[in-house]
Design a protein around this motif. Structure first.
Motif, PDB file in Angstrom:
ATOM      1  N   SER A  44       0.858  -1.182   0.000  1.00 55.01           N
ATOM      2  CA  SER A  44       0.000   0.000   0.000  1.00 55.01           C
ATOM      3  C   SER A  44       0.890   1.226   0.000  1.00 55.01           C
ATOM      4  N   LEU A  48      -0.786   6.273   2.812  1.00 54.41           N
ATOM      5  CA  LEU A  48      -2.188   5.881   2.959  1.00 54.41           C
ATOM      6  C   LEU A  48      -2.659   6.191   4.383  1.00 54.41           C
ATOM      7  N   LEU A 117      -7.441  -1.548  -1.616  1.00 56.40           N
ATOM      8  CA  LEU A 117      -6.604  -1.048  -0.514  1.00 56.40           C
ATOM      9  C   LEU A 117      -7.079  -1.572   0.832  1.00 56.40           C
ATOM     10  N   ARG A 120      -5.964  -5.156   1.263  1.00 57.45           N
ATOM     11  CA  ARG A 120      -4.536  -5.216   1.576  1.00 57.45           C
ATOM     12  C   ARG A 120      -4.276  -4.865   3.038  1.00 57.45           C
ATOM     13  N   GLN A 121      -5.071  -3.971   3.605  1.00 59.52           N
ATOM     14  CA  GLN A 121      -4.889  -3.592   5.001  1.00 59.52           C
ATOM     15  C   GLN A 121      -5.233  -4.720   5.958  1.00 59.52           C
TER      16      GLN A 121
END
Length: 171
Positions: A44, A48, A117, A120-121
């Motif tokens: 990421s 972010l 996103l 992915r977190q």
């Protein structure tokens, strides 16, 4: 490209013509994700905002499977946000953050980027996919005309381990 895609990088797109073929064999998009690729699909941007990950964890807490987590993110985006081709988030310093927390409206690229996103977190490998959906069948020429208005963006999440997983589409 790295996903096996074909790219056109000419300066003049006039007269560009391509043929698209659909594999109807039912094959999955892949079944192995090497460790190096897994790391790439978990990256990421350094800048972010942390609250994007916080929101992803809030929406997915206590869910038992990767599929359930991805599905609930997809459902929240579908129910709680509005499609708007003229989203005010595009010109912001953090457009995805603005989309998720302020405007709550955007076009398909906002939805797919936000979901990728967020996945992915929570450590689910994901990729944003841009392509074309639909087209208009020309019954006289027996072909589909695919135009700019058919462009779309969606998400693929890799569910499972690197040996037995598969890419699953969310839209």
């Amino acid at each position: 490209g790295p996903e096996g895609e074909i790219r056109y990088s000419g300066t003049d797109a006039r007269g560009l013509h391509y043929d698209a073929y659909v594999d109807t064999g039912g094959d999955m998009l892949g079944d192995r994700l090497p460790d190096a690729d897994r790391a790439r699909y978990l990256e990421s941007p350094a800048a972010l905002p942390g609250r994007i990950g916080d929101l992803a964890r809030h929406w997915t807490e206590d869910l038992p499977t990767e599929f359930a987590k991805a599905h609930v993110i997809e459902e929240h985006l579908r129910k709680d946000y509005r499609y708007d081709i003229n989203s005010p988030s595009g010109g912001k310093e953090q457009p995805v953050d603005h989309f998720l927390f302020e405007s709550r409206r955007g076009h398909c690229e906002f939805f797919s980027t936000a979901m990728a996103l967020m996945l992915r977190q929570i450590r689910i490998p994901s990729r944003n996919v841009t392509g074309f959906v639909g087209g208009t069948y020309n019954r006289f020429g027996h072909y589909y005309a695919v135009r700019e208005g058919d462009a779309h963006s969606w998400v693929e999440a890799y569910l499972g381990d690197g040996v037995n997983g598969t890419w699953v589409t969310f839209d």
